[in-house]
Enzyme design. Structure first.
Site, PDB file in Angstrom:
ATOM      1  N   GLY A  10       0.608  -1.192   0.302  1.00 41.50           N
ATOM      2  CA  GLY A  10      -0.167  -0.268  -0.106  1.00 41.50           C
ATOM      3  C   GLY A  10       0.844   1.585  -0.579  1.00 41.50           C
ATOM      4  CG  ASP A 128      -1.484  -0.023   8.748  1.00 38.26           C
ATOM      5  OD1 ASP A 128      -1.591   0.707   8.433  1.00 38.26           O
ATOM      6  OD2 ASP A 128      -1.430  -1.063   7.711  1.00 38.26           O
ATOM      7  NE  ARG A 266     -26.902   9.469   9.092  1.00 41.66           N
ATOM      8  CZ  ARG A 266     -28.324   9.010   9.545  1.00 41.66           C
ATOM      9  NH1 ARG A 266     -28.488   8.378  10.370  1.00 41.66           N
ATOM     10  NH2 ARG A 266     -29.149   9.634   9.011  1.00 41.66           N
TER      11      ARG A 266
HETATM   12  O1  F6P Z   1      -1.238  -1.011   5.143  1.00 44.15           O
HETATM   13  C1  F6P Z   1      -1.715   0.027   5.145  1.00 44.15           C
HETATM   14  C2  F6P Z   1      -2.973   0.290   4.524  1.00 44.15           C
HETATM   15  O2  F6P Z   1      -3.732   1.383   4.206  1.00 44.15           O
HETATM   16  C3  F6P Z   1      -3.774  -0.876   5.588  1.00 44.15           C
HETATM   17  O3  F6P Z   1      -4.217   0.081   6.650  1.00 44.15           O
HETATM   18  C4  F6P Z   1      -5.341  -1.143   4.995  1.00 44.15           C
HETATM   19  O4  F6P Z   1      -5.930  -2.207   5.649  1.00 44.15           O
HETATM   20  C5  F6P Z   1      -4.502  -1.700   3.684  1.00 44.15           C
HETATM   21  O5  F6P Z   1      -3.049  -0.618   3.825  1.00 44.15           O
HETATM   22  C6  F6P Z   1      -5.423  -1.071   2.553  1.00 44.15           C
HETATM   23  O6  F6P Z   1      -4.869  -2.113   1.686  1.00 44.15           O
HETATM   24  P1  F6P Z   1      -5.554  -1.498   0.045  1.00 44.15           P
HETATM   25  O7  F6P Z   1      -4.844  -0.526  -0.517  1.00 44.15           O
HETATM   26  O8  F6P Z   1      -4.987  -2.743  -0.611  1.00 44.15           O
HETATM   27  O9  F6P Z   1      -6.697  -1.635  -0.001  1.00 44.15           O
END
Ligand code: F6P
Length: 342
Positions: A10, A128, A266
């Site tokens: 990511g 994270d 919400r």
């Molecule tokens: O590891 C970074 C992160 O943004 C996490 O916080 C999240 O769960 C994941 O990547 C989301 O992944 P993707 O971009 O594949 O949807």
């Protein structure tokens, strides 16, 4: 030396600042040449890369995303994956070493490849903040800032309607973003993966806030689970490293709060906004320093190590140490925040 840089997993704000830091120092001090692999490990497996001369990284530290592109490709998969194929591709193209900028999945793959003899140095990256052996990873500060602003904004609309807002932030299996953004934004409850809670306890915190005439704000991490759940909520399948894609727990909790307390509720899932846009000043500085240090580590042949932040200093640690377990929120940090709940 010719050094290949990749950004994998990511994306997160600060990736371009690492690339710039590495290229500037490598060019100026050591006279190294650089190439950038396209789309993370996919570029390594497919031999897809671009030249990265000094002028190509000009002004990059403030740019979000990654000029190289990223993917969650696993370098061990596919016909052209695996250490022998990758080494052959590096030899054919005269590339002496790789700087792999990535999170847990990327660095675990980097460690395996380094164990097989490939010349690889890692740079930790993740919003994270879940990597051991580094006090903070770049991207985290920016994500917390964005999530905090979202909470501030949700608070005003919540007050106008006397609603309960359940704000979901990212973080995978650790609650750092929720803890910091929740504290910064004055959330009335913070729910993190490390500390499962019952719906009764959550409703109790929410009700206390309403009884004082306020609109409750609950900040929940995507990896949080209720005490009645065995695993974190996931309905989007698996990523390339076979890890569940999380997200959506706020949509589960908000109706439960409404049903039990009668308070209109919400859910807002902030999602990828947390990873987009310009990095904060803190992240630009950290990312640049890590890029500078990564080139030193390559020059010193510190294969299988990762540059990391300890206190205020950047040091080398073994990738094995950094990927052994997750950097979770310690119980005392949650207890501290809990004093502010309700
Ligand atoms: O590891 C970074 C992160 O943004 C996490 O916080 C999240 O769960 C994941 O990547 C989301 O992944 P993707 O971009 O594949 O949807």
């Amino acid at each position: 030396m010719k050094i290949g840089i990749l950004t994998s997993g990511g994306d997160c704000p600060g990736l371009n600042a690492v690339i710039r830091g590495a290229v500037l120092k490598g060019d100026k001090i050591y006279g190294h040449q650089f190439v950038g692999f396209r789309w993370g490990w996919r570029g390594v497996v497919e031999g897809d890369f671009i030249d990265l001369p000094r002028h190509r990284v000009r002004g990059l530290s403030k740019e979000g995303g990654t000029i190289l592109g990223s993917s969650r490709t696993n370098p061990y998969e596919g016909e052209r994956g695996g250490p022998e194929n990758i080494q052959r591709m590096l030899d054919e193209n005269g590339i002496d070493a790789i700087i792999a900028i990535g999170g847990e999945g990327t660095l675990t793959a980097a460690r395996r490849l380094a164990d097989e003899g490939l010349h690889i140095v890692g740079v930790p990256k993740t919003i994270d903040n879940d990597l051991e052996a580094t006090d903070y990873s770049f991207g985290f500060d920016t994500a917390v800032g964005i999530a905090t602003e979202a909470i501030d904004r949700l608070r005003t609309t919540a007050e106008s309607h006397q609603r309960c807002m359940v704000v979901e932030v990212m973080g995978r299996y650790v609650g750092w973003i929720a803890l910091h953004a929740g504290m910064a934004g004055g959330a009335h409850a913070i729910l993190i993966p490390e500390q499962p809670q019952s719906i009764e306890q959550i409703c109790d915190w929410v009700q206390q806030v309403r009884d004082r005439g306020r609109a409750p704000v609950v900040c929940v991490s995507e990896g949080f689970r209720l005490t009645t759940m065995d695993e974190a909520y996931s309905h989007k399948g698996l990523d390339a490293f076979n890890r569940p894609l999380l997200g959506g727990i706020a949509e589960i909790i908000a109706p439960m709060i409404e049903e039990r307390t009668g308070i209109e509720s919400r859910a807002t899932v902030i999602g990828h906004v947390q990873r987009g846009g310009a990095p904060s000043a803190f992240d630009r500085v950290l990312a640049t320093r890590l890029g500078l240090a990564a080139v030193d580590a390559v020059d010193a042949g510190q294969w299988g190590t990762m540059v990391s932040l300890r206190g205020t200093e950047v040091i080398d640690v073994s990738i094995t140490d950094a990927t052994r377990r997750l950097n979770t929120v310690p119980p005392h940090r949650y207890e501290e925040a809990k004093l502010l709940f309700g």
